[in-house]
Write a protein that holds these residues in place. Structure first.
Motif, PDB file in Angstrom:
ATOM      1  N   VAL A 276      24.227 -19.255 -10.821  1.00  0.00           N
ATOM      2  CA  VAL A 276      22.973 -19.688 -10.124  1.00  0.00           C
ATOM      3  C   VAL A 276      21.968 -18.971 -11.430  1.00  0.00           C
ATOM      4  N   ARG A 277      20.800 -20.415 -11.727  1.00  0.00           N
ATOM      5  CA  ARG A 277      20.354 -20.157 -13.582  1.00  0.00           C
ATOM      6  C   ARG A 277      19.157 -20.685 -12.541  1.00  0.00           C
ATOM      7  N   GLN A 278      17.982 -19.372 -13.973  1.00  0.00           N
ATOM      8  CA  GLN A 278      16.275 -19.701 -13.467  1.00  0.00           C
ATOM      9  C   GLN A 278      15.880 -20.833 -14.575  1.00  0.00           C
TER      10      GLN A 278
ATOM     11  N   GLU B 134       0.869  -0.895   0.144  1.00  0.00           N
ATOM     12  CA  GLU B 134       0.342   0.492  -0.131  1.00  0.00           C
ATOM     13  C   GLU B 134       0.917   1.277  -0.128  1.00  0.00           C
ATOM     14  N   ASP B 135       1.802   1.225   0.832  1.00  0.00           N
ATOM     15  CA  ASP B 135       2.610   2.452   0.604  1.00  0.00           C
ATOM     16  C   ASP B 135       4.117   2.294  -0.317  1.00  0.00           C
ATOM     17  N   ALA B 136       3.778   1.370  -0.985  1.00  0.00           N
ATOM     18  CA  ALA B 136       5.400   1.298  -2.029  1.00  0.00           C
ATOM     19  C   ALA B 136       5.306   2.276  -2.751  1.00  0.00           C
ATOM     20  N   ASP B 137       6.579   2.427  -3.262  1.00  0.00           N
ATOM     21  CA  ASP B 137       6.167   3.149  -4.728  1.00  0.00           C
ATOM     22  C   ASP B 137       6.893   2.246  -5.707  1.00  0.00           C
ATOM     23  N   LEU B 138       6.671   1.407  -5.608  1.00  0.00           N
ATOM     24  CA  LEU B 138       6.652   0.048  -6.722  1.00  0.00           C
ATOM     25  C   LEU B 138       6.227  -1.192  -6.392  1.00  0.00           C
ATOM     26  N   HIS B 139       5.098  -2.048  -7.188  1.00  0.00           N
ATOM     27  CA  HIS B 139       4.724  -3.242  -6.547  1.00  0.00           C
ATOM     28  C   HIS B 139       5.338  -4.182  -8.084  1.00  0.00           C
ATOM     29  N   LEU B 140       5.990  -5.034  -7.898  1.00  0.00           N
ATOM     30  CA  LEU B 140       6.059  -6.220  -8.721  1.00  0.00           C
ATOM     31  C   LEU B 140       5.816  -6.994  -8.588  1.00  0.00           C
ATOM     32  N   ALA B 141       4.754  -7.704  -9.352  1.00  0.00           N
ATOM     33  CA  ALA B 141       3.871  -8.749  -9.044  1.00  0.00           C
ATOM     34  C   ALA B 141       4.134  -9.988 -10.499  1.00  0.00           C
ATOM     35  N   ILE B 142       4.909 -10.177 -10.057  1.00  0.00           N
ATOM     36  CA  ILE B 142       5.849 -11.393 -10.631  1.00  0.00           C
ATOM     37  C   ILE B 142       5.646 -12.961 -10.303  1.00  0.00           C
ATOM     38  N   ARG B 143       5.219 -13.802 -11.636  1.00  0.00           N
ATOM     39  CA  ARG B 143       5.316 -15.150 -11.482  1.00  0.00           C
ATOM     40  C   ARG B 143       5.623 -15.486 -10.250  1.00  0.00           C
ATOM     41  N   PRO B 144       5.147 -16.206  -9.810  1.00  0.00           N
ATOM     42  CA  PRO B 144       5.577 -17.369  -8.497  1.00  0.00           C
ATOM     43  C   PRO B 144       7.133 -17.913  -9.516  1.00  0.00           C
ATOM     44  N   GLY B 145       8.085 -17.797  -8.081  1.00  0.00           N
ATOM     45  CA  GLY B 145       9.802 -18.486  -8.733  1.00  0.00           C
ATOM     46  C   GLY B 145      10.516 -18.449  -9.530  1.00  0.00           C
ATOM     47  N   CYS B 146      10.182 -17.151 -10.276  1.00  0.00           N
ATOM     48  CA  CYS B 146      11.605 -16.524 -11.103  1.00  0.00           C
ATOM     49  C   CYS B 146      12.252 -15.502 -10.540  1.00  0.00           C
ATOM     50  N   ASP B 147      11.933 -15.763  -8.798  1.00  0.00           N
ATOM     51  CA  ASP B 147      13.112 -14.294  -8.777  1.00  0.00           C
ATOM     52  C   ASP B 147      15.022 -14.332  -9.202  1.00  0.00           C
ATOM     53  N   VAL B 148      14.870 -15.417  -9.327  1.00  0.00           N
ATOM     54  CA  VAL B 148      16.300 -15.504  -9.633  1.00  0.00           C
ATOM     55  C   VAL B 148      16.164 -15.110 -11.021  1.00  0.00           C
ATOM     56  N   ALA B 149      15.722 -15.779 -11.857  1.00  0.00           N
ATOM     57  CA  ALA B 149      15.824 -14.342 -13.126  1.00  0.00           C
ATOM     58  C   ALA B 149      15.516 -12.720 -13.346  1.00  0.00           C
ATOM     59  N   LEU B 150      14.372 -12.713 -12.032  1.00  0.00           N
ATOM     60  CA  LEU B 150      14.669 -11.229 -12.201  1.00  0.00           C
ATOM     61  C   LEU B 150      16.323 -10.195 -11.292  1.00  0.00           C
ATOM     62  N   MET B 151      16.219 -11.435 -10.578  1.00  0.00           N
ATOM     63  CA  MET B 151      17.352 -10.935  -9.791  1.00  0.00           C
ATOM     64  C   MET B 151      18.816 -10.331 -11.188  1.00  0.00           C
TER      65      MET B 151
END
Length: 873
Positions: free
Chosen positions: A559-561, A204-221
Motif C-alpha cells: 500500500v502506498r500513501q 487526556e490520559d495519553a503519553d503521546l498524541h499525534l494530531a496527524i493530518r487527515p488521510g495520511c495514516d498509510v504514510a505514518l504506518m
C-alpha cells in the motif's frame, strides 16, 4: 420473565458487546446493571448501557402493520409485500430488488434475510449500514488473511505494554474498552499513544498524541514499518513461517519513509514522530486499536492493511498483548459479517467463487443462487435513484439520515415504486417514504445471538413481551419468504432453529478451510441454546491457544500513501463527522432518555478558535456548514482540540429533533475502491455565521408543535416533558402559539427585548417560554425540575428557587447528574487532587467512567489556575 427475575442479555449499543442483567420492575419498566460474569465487561457499563431502562417504553413505537397511513393485518401486509416483490422480480429480474439491513439486527435476523435474498430471490443486493462503519476493516482482513478474522481479544489489552489508538475516540465511543486500557495503565504502566487529527477526551490520559493530518495514516504506518526494519525490529522467523511477502513490498515501504518526509506529510513534529516510532519498535507487546477514523476514509482499506502489515512484519500478532484490533461500532456488525450480510460476501465467510456458490446453493436447496457480489450501500441507493432498483426493504436502520449525501438518498426513496420499512419506531425520516411499515420487536423483546468485536458470541434475551403486533425480524422475513412460496426452506419456529442452521452452514464442507466454524452448535438443543454462555469462535489466530489458528497463512499487502488534496478556494475546510458520548446513531433509542440528552443538548460544529476569529464566529453562534452536497445549521463550539482548517459535526440529529444538525446531508458519496465504505472523514466544506435577532427556550410538559418561521430549533427529552432551544429573525411572538392552554404569568424587559412567560394548568407548571434579543438566558435545570413539582414556585419567572441555589453548570457525569460548576467548586473547596478523590466526594466517574477524562482535565485546569495565582501573589 416475571418481575424481580434478572435476565442475562447483551447491550443494544456498540460492538464491545457488554453483558447486562435486566430486571423487570413493571409492565414496561426494567432496571439494568452490568453482568459481572460476562467476559466483555465484567459488570461495567457505559452511560448509554446504564440508561437502557429509560428507552423501553412505548413512546413512538410502531405497534401494527401499516399500508400507507392505514392499519392492516399481518396477512394482508405480508401478501402485499410478497406480491410486489414477486411481480418486480418477474418483470425486471432479481437485481431490481434490494434489502438494506442493519448491525442492530440479531444474527438470526441477518441470516434469514441473507438467505432469502441471495438464495431465493437470486440477487446479492443486500447490504447493511455496517458498510458505513467497518467494511474497510473487512476488506483489509480478507486481503491479509484470506478471511474476515479479527486476530485479537480484550485480554490482549490487559497484557499489552503499549496501546496505540488510531482514529478512535475510545473514551466516548467504546468506554468499557477504554476503562480496560486505563486499568492496564494503572496495573502495569501500559503506555498509550493516540493518533487522531482531533484532541479528543481520549487524549487526556495519553503519553503521546499525534494530531496527524487527515488521510495520511498509510504514510505514518509505512514510515513506522521502515523504521522497525532499520532498527532490526522485524520478526524474520514469523515472516518465514506464516507470511507471504510480495516482491515489491519492501521497495514500496522504503520510498519516502524517512522521518522528515513522513513528519511533513503527516504535519506533526519530527520529535513526536521519533518518540512514537522508537516506543513502538522497543515494545513487542503492542495492541493497535483502530476504528472509524481509519475505516471511514477514501483509502480506508489501504490504511487497515498498513496497520496489519506492521503487526505481521514485526510478529506483533497472535501473542498475549500483541495484536491489530478492529473495534466495531454496532452491536452485531460482526454477526452480520459472519452470515453474509454484506453485498460483497456470500455466507459463513465465503466469497462468490464458483465452488462456494455451488456449496451454499446445495446447503440451502436454493432455486436461484446469486453468483456475484451485489450493490454496496452507496451504489445501492444510487441505483434506487436511477430507477434500477424498484422494490426496497429497509430493516432497522435510517438511511435517510445516516447515508452520505442524504438529500440524494431521500430523493431516491421518494421515487422508488415500492418501499418496505420494518422498524420499532413508527415515524422516522426513512419510514416517511414507506409504502408498507412492519412492526419489529425492540431490544427488550428480542431473542437471539450477537457477536462482538473480539468474536465473542453472546445471547440476547428478551425481558418484556412484544407490544401490540410487533414481531421478531427473523419471523417477518420468514413470513415474507413463505408468502412468496418458499415455506419449506423457511420452516423456522424459533430463533434456535435459525441458529442451528447457521451453525451447520459454517461447518458444511468446511474441513478447516475457514476459521469461522460453529459446527459444535450444529445440533444444539433449544434448552442449551437458551442457556448458552458467551464464547469466542476461533480463538486467537497465529497460534494462541487453539490449534486451528496455526493453519492461517497471511500476506503483506503493498500500500502506498495517496496524494492528499490541497484545500479548495471555495471549500477551505475539511469536515470530519462522528459520535457524541451519550448518543447513538440517529437517536431513535437514546433520544428517549432524559439523562443521555444532557451531555450534548444540541448539534455543535466544532472549529478551531483561530479559524473562528477570522470568520467572526463566537462561541454558540448559529453557523451554517456547507459542502457541495448540502448545508445545515449548527451551534458553533470553539475548541483548540480541532486542528486549524478542520471542522467536526455529530452524526445523530435528524428532522425529528432539530431544524439543523443534519450532518448526513454534507459528506460526499465517494467511497473506498476496495470496500465501498464512504469517506465521512474528509469532505471539503465551508462555514459561516448566521445572524439571528432573538434566542429562546421552551420547556413544556409533553411536546409542542413545530415552530413555523423559526430559523433554529432543537429538542431533547427531559423528565416530564421536552426542552426546545430556539433562535430566529423577526417577530418572536409567534412562539406563543406553541404554548399549551392555561393561565399565563408574564414579565418583560423592553430595553433588552426579553419576555418570560409561564403557563400554569391544574395548579402546576405546564410550560415556560423565555425569549431574549440581547440578554443572557437563564439556566434550564431548575425550570425543568418544575415540570414534576406538585405546585407552582413563586419565583418561576426568576428561573430559580428562592435563595438562589447555585447553578450546577453543564452536565459532565450523566450517571450521577453532576455538573461542571459543582465539580469545580468541590475541587476548590475540598482541595481534591485527582479523579479518584472527585469520585469519593461526588460519585462522578465511579460508574461508567466515560467522564473520567473530562474530570482529569478539570483537576489539571484548577491546579494550573491555583499555581498561576500563587505566582502572581
Amino acid at each position: 420473565m416475571g418481575a424481580g427475575e434478572a435476565v442475562r442479555t447483551t447491550c443494544a449499543y456498540c460492538g464491545v458487546g457488554c453483558g447486562i442483567l435486566a430486571t423487570r420492575t413493571g409492565d414496561r419498566a426494567i432496571e439494568v446493571r452490568g453482568d459481572p460474569d460476562h467476559p466483555a465487561n465484567f459488570g461495567r457499563l457505559c452511560s448509554k448501557g446504564t440508561h437502557l431502562g429509560e428507552t423501553v417504553g412505548l413512546e413512538g413505537r410502531l405497534l401494527h402493520p401499516m399500508i400507507g397511513r392505514r392499519r392492516a393485518g399481518w396477512d394482508k401486509a405480508l401478501d402485499l409485500v410478497a406480491r410486489r416483490f414477486r411481480d418486480t422480480i418477474a418483470n425486471f429480474g432479481p437485481d431490481s430488488v434490494a434489502f438494506y439491513v442493519s448491525g442492530q439486527l440479531l444474527t438470526e435476523d441477518y441470516y434469514v434475510a441473507n438467505k432469502l435474498m441471495k438464495g431465493f430471490i437470486g440477487s446479492a443486493n443486500i447490504d447493511t449500514n455496517s458498510r458505513l462503519c467497518m467494511s474497510s476493516a473487512v476488506a483489509g482482513h480478507i486481503r491479509a488473511f484470506g478471511e474476515d478474522v479479527v486476530p485479537a481479544s480484550y485480554d490482549d489489552l490487559d497484557a499489552a505494554d503499549l496501546v496505540v489508538l488510531v482514529g478512535s475516540n475510545t473514551a466516548w465511543c467504546h468506554p468499557i474498552v477504554y476503562q480496560r486500557i486505563m486499568a492496564a495503565r494503572a496495573a502495569r504502566g501500559t503506555k498509550l499513544v493516540v493518533i487522531d487529527p482531533r484532541r479528543t477526551e481520549t487524549c487526556e490520559d495519553a503519553d503521546l498524541h499525534l494530531a496527524i493530518r487527515p488521510g495520511c495514516d498509510v504514510a505514518l504506518m509505512n514510515g513506522l514499518l521502515a523504521f522497525c526494519r532499520r532498527e532490526g525490529a522485524l520478526d524474520a522467523a514469523f515472516l518465514q513461517e506464516h507470511v507471504t511477502v510480495p516482491a515489491d513490498f519492501w521497495e514500496a515501504i522504503e520510498a519516502e519513509s524517512d522521518l522528515w518526509t513522513v513528519a511533513k506529510t503527516c504535519d506533526v513534529p519530527v520529535s513526536d514522530l521519533q518518540r512514537f516510532y522508537a516506543l513502538f519498535a522497543a515494545t513487542p507487546r503492542t495492541v493497535t486499536l483502530f476504528s472509524q477514523g481509519i475505516n471511514q476514509a477514501l483509502r480506508g482499506t489501504d490504511q487497515v492493511n498498513a496497520i496489519l502489515n506492521l503487526h505481521l512484519a514485526t510478529g506483533r500478532i497472535g501473542k498475549p498483548g500483541a495484536a491489530p484490533f478492529s473495534i466495531t461500532g454496532q452491536p452485531n456488525a460482526m454477526g452480520g459479517r459472519e452470515v453474509g450480510g454484506l453485498a460483497s460476501t456470500l455466507a459463513a465467510h465465503m466469497d462468490f467463487a464458483d465452488d462456494n456458490v455451488a456449496r451454499v446453493g446445495r446447503f440451502w436447496s436454493a432455486p436461484r443462487m446469486a453468483n456475484k457480489p451485489g450493490l454496496k450501500a452507496v451504489d445501492l441507493f444510487r441505483a434506487v435513484g436511477e430507477g434500477k432498483i424498484k422494490a426496497l426493504w429497509v430493516m432497522a436502520t435510517n438511511p435517510a439520515v445516516s447515508m452520505p449525501d442524504a438529500g440524494r438518498v431521500r430523493e431516491a426513496l421518494s421515487g422508488c415504486p415500492f418501499v418496505v420499512v420494518s422498524d420499532v419506531i413508527a415515524d422516522t425520516d426513512t419510514s416517511r417514504f414507506a409504502h408498507v411499515r412492519l412492526p419489529a420487536t425492540g431490544w427488550a423483546e428480542k431473542d437471539g445471538t450477537v457477536t462482538n468485536s473480539e468474536r465473542r458470541v453472546s445471547r440476547q434475551r428478551g425481558m418484556l413481551p412484544p407490544p401490540g403486533e410487533a414481531r421478531p425480524d427473523w419471523w417477518i422475513v420468514t413470513e415474507v419468504a413463505r408468502h412468496m412460496g418458499w415455506g419449506s426452506a423457511f420452516a423456522y419456529t424459533c430463533a434456535a432453529d435459525v441458529y442451528r442452521e447457521h451453525a451447520r452452514l459454517s461447518a458444511y464442507q468446511n474441513g478447516g478451510a475457514r476459521l469461522f466454524d460453529l459446527g459444535h452448535h450444529a445440533a444444539i438443543g433449544n434448552a442449551a441454546y437458551d442457556e448458552m454462555v458467551p464464547f469466542r469462535w476461533g480463538r486467537d489466530p497465529f497460534g494462541g491457544d487453539h490449534a486451528l489458528e496455526s493453519r492461517l497463512t497471511a500476506r503483506l499487502v503493498t500500500v502506498r500513501q495517496a496524494k492528499l488534496p490541497e484545500p479548495l478556494r471555495d471549500w477551505p475546510f475539511t469536515l470530519n463527522t462522528g459520535r457524541y458520548r451519550d448518543q447513538w446513531h440517529t437517536m431513535t433509542r437514546t433520544g428517549l432518555s432524559p439523562k443521555l440528552a444532557r451531555h450534548r443538548e444540541e448539534p455543535l460544529a466544532e472549529i478551531n478558535p483561530r479559524d473562528a476569529e477570522r470568520l467572526g464566529i463566537a462561541n454558540y453562534d448559529i453557523v451554517r456548514v456547507e459542502t457541495p452536497q448540502g448545508a445545515s445549521l449548527f451551534r458553533a463550539l470553539l475548541t483548540a482540540s480541532q486542528r486549524h482548517g478542520d471542522l467536526f459535526t455529530p452524526i445523530h440529529w435528524t428532522d425529528r429533533q432539530s431544524t439543523g444538525g443534519r450532518t448526513g446531508l454534507l459528506p460526499r458519496s465517494l467511497t473506498d475502491p476496495h470496500s465501498g465504505q464512504p469517506g465521512f472523514k474528509s469532505t471539503p466544506a465551508r462555514i459561516e455565521k448566521v445572524a439571528v435577532e432573538w434566542r429562546a427556550f421552551l420547556i413544556v410538559r409533553g411536546e409542542a408543535p413545530r415552530f413555523p418561521g423559526c430559523l433554529w430549533s432543537s429538542r431533547i427529552t427531559v423528565p416530564g416533558g421536552t426542552l426546545y432551544e430556539l433562535a430566529g429573525m423577526g417577530d418572536a411572538t409567534a412562539l406563543e402559539h406553541s404554548l399549551p392552554s392555561g393561565e399565563w404569568i408574564e414579565a418583560a424587559d423592553i430595553a433588552r427585548g426579553t419576555r418570560r412567560i409561564a403557563v400554569v394548568a391544574n395548579g402546576r407548571m405546564a410550560a415556560v417560554l423565555f425569549i431574549t434579543q440581547s440578554g443572557e438566558l437563564p439556566g434550564r435545570d431548575w425550570l425543568i425540575a418544575q415540570l414534576q413539582a406538585p405546585g407552582v414556585a413563586p419565583s418561576l419567572l426568576a428561573a430559580r428557587e428562592p435563595g438562589a441555589r447555585p447553578d450546577r453548570g453543564p452536565i459532565i457525569c450523566v450517571c450521577f447528574d453532576v455538573g461542571l460548576n459543582t465539580i469545580v467548586s468541590a475541587v476548590k473547596e475540598q482541595r481534591l487532587a485527582d479523579v479518584a478523590e472527585i469520585g469519593k466526594a461526588l460519585g462522578a466517574g465511579t460508574n461508567c467512567g466515560s467522564c473520567r477524562p473530562a474530570l482529569g482535565r478539570i483537576v489539571a485546569e484548577q491546579a494550573s489556575i491555583l499555581a498561576r495565582s500563587r505566582v502572581n501573589v
